[in-house]
Motif scaffolding. Structure first.
Motif, PDB file in Angstrom:
ATOM      1  N   ALA A  25       0.826  -1.208   0.000  1.00  0.00           N
ATOM      2  CA  ALA A  25       0.000   0.000   0.000  1.00  0.00           C
ATOM      3  C   ALA A  25       0.865   1.265   0.000  1.00  0.00           C
ATOM      4  O   ALA A  25       0.552   2.230  -0.713  1.00  0.00           O
ATOM      5  N   ILE A  26       1.943   1.258   0.751  1.00  0.00           N
ATOM      6  CA  ILE A  26       2.847   2.415   0.767  1.00  0.00           C
ATOM      7  C   ILE A  26       3.516   2.589  -0.591  1.00  0.00           C
ATOM      8  O   ILE A  26       3.624   3.709  -1.097  1.00  0.00           O
ATOM      9  N   ASP A  33       4.027   5.099 -10.380  1.00  0.00           N
ATOM     10  CA  ASP A  33       4.567   4.698 -11.680  1.00  0.00           C
ATOM     11  C   ASP A  33       5.338   3.382 -11.575  1.00  0.00           C
ATOM     12  O   ASP A  33       5.206   2.518 -12.440  1.00  0.00           O
ATOM     13  N   PHE A  34       6.132   3.231 -10.518  1.00  0.00           N
ATOM     14  CA  PHE A  34       6.849   1.975 -10.301  1.00  0.00           C
ATOM     15  C   PHE A  34       5.856   0.841 -10.077  1.00  0.00           C
ATOM     16  O   PHE A  34       6.024  -0.255 -10.620  1.00  0.00           O
ATOM     17  N   PHE A  35       4.818   1.096  -9.297  1.00  0.00           N
ATOM     18  CA  PHE A  35       3.826   0.064  -9.009  1.00  0.00           C
ATOM     19  C   PHE A  35       3.079  -0.335 -10.281  1.00  0.00           C
ATOM     20  O   PHE A  35       2.830  -1.513 -10.510  1.00  0.00           O
ATOM     21  N   ARG A  36       2.723   0.650 -11.119  1.00  0.00           N
ATOM     22  CA  ARG A  36       2.021   0.332 -12.366  1.00  0.00           C
ATOM     23  C   ARG A  36       2.881  -0.500 -13.299  1.00  0.00           C
ATOM     24  O   ARG A  36       2.382  -1.359 -14.009  1.00  0.00           O
ATOM     25  N   ARG A  37       4.181  -0.240 -13.314  1.00  0.00           N
ATOM     26  CA  ARG A  37       5.074  -0.970 -14.204  1.00  0.00           C
ATOM     27  C   ARG A  37       5.302  -2.398 -13.728  1.00  0.00           C
ATOM     28  O   ARG A  37       5.385  -3.319 -14.525  1.00  0.00           O
ATOM     29  N   LEU A  40       2.398  -6.841 -11.243  1.00  0.00           N
ATOM     30  CA  LEU A  40       2.260  -8.293 -11.142  1.00  0.00           C
ATOM     31  C   LEU A  40       3.363  -8.930 -10.292  1.00  0.00           C
ATOM     32  O   LEU A  40       3.047  -9.696  -9.369  1.00  0.00           O
ATOM     33  N   PRO A  41       4.654  -8.635 -10.544  1.00  0.00           N
ATOM     34  CA  PRO A  41       5.677  -9.221  -9.651  1.00  0.00           C
ATOM     35  C   PRO A  41       5.527  -8.790  -8.193  1.00  0.00           C
ATOM     36  O   PRO A  41       5.764  -9.586  -7.282  1.00  0.00           O
ATOM     37  N   ILE A  42       5.125  -7.541  -7.976  1.00  0.00           N
ATOM     38  CA  ILE A  42       4.942  -7.065  -6.599  1.00  0.00           C
ATOM     39  C   ILE A  42       3.844  -7.866  -5.903  1.00  0.00           C
ATOM     40  O   ILE A  42       4.021  -8.339  -4.778  1.00  0.00           O
TER      41      ILE A  42
END
Length: 62
Positions: A25-26, A33-37, A40-42
């Protein structure tokens, strides 16, 4: 005596279950932008951490 020694084992497991979700969540909030890229792995890593804690550590407390 350090911080983890003072905690109950159930509290440590609960913190371990909450920590991957909280970190995701953080990451989503501060680094969209990093989360959108790499969403899936996250989510796969978070799911693996949750699965490990539930399957391997959870039965110790039943």
């Amino acid at each position: 005596m350090n911080f983890l020694d003072a905690l109950d084992a159930r509290t440590i497991v609960a913190l371990g279950l909450i920590l991957p979700i909280l970190l995701t969540a953080i990451l989503f909030y501060f680094a969209r932008d990093f989360f959108r890229r790499f969403w899936l792995p996250i989510l796969l890593v978070v799911g693996a951490l949750e699965w490990f804690l539930i399957v391997q550590v959870g039965p110790l407390f039943l």
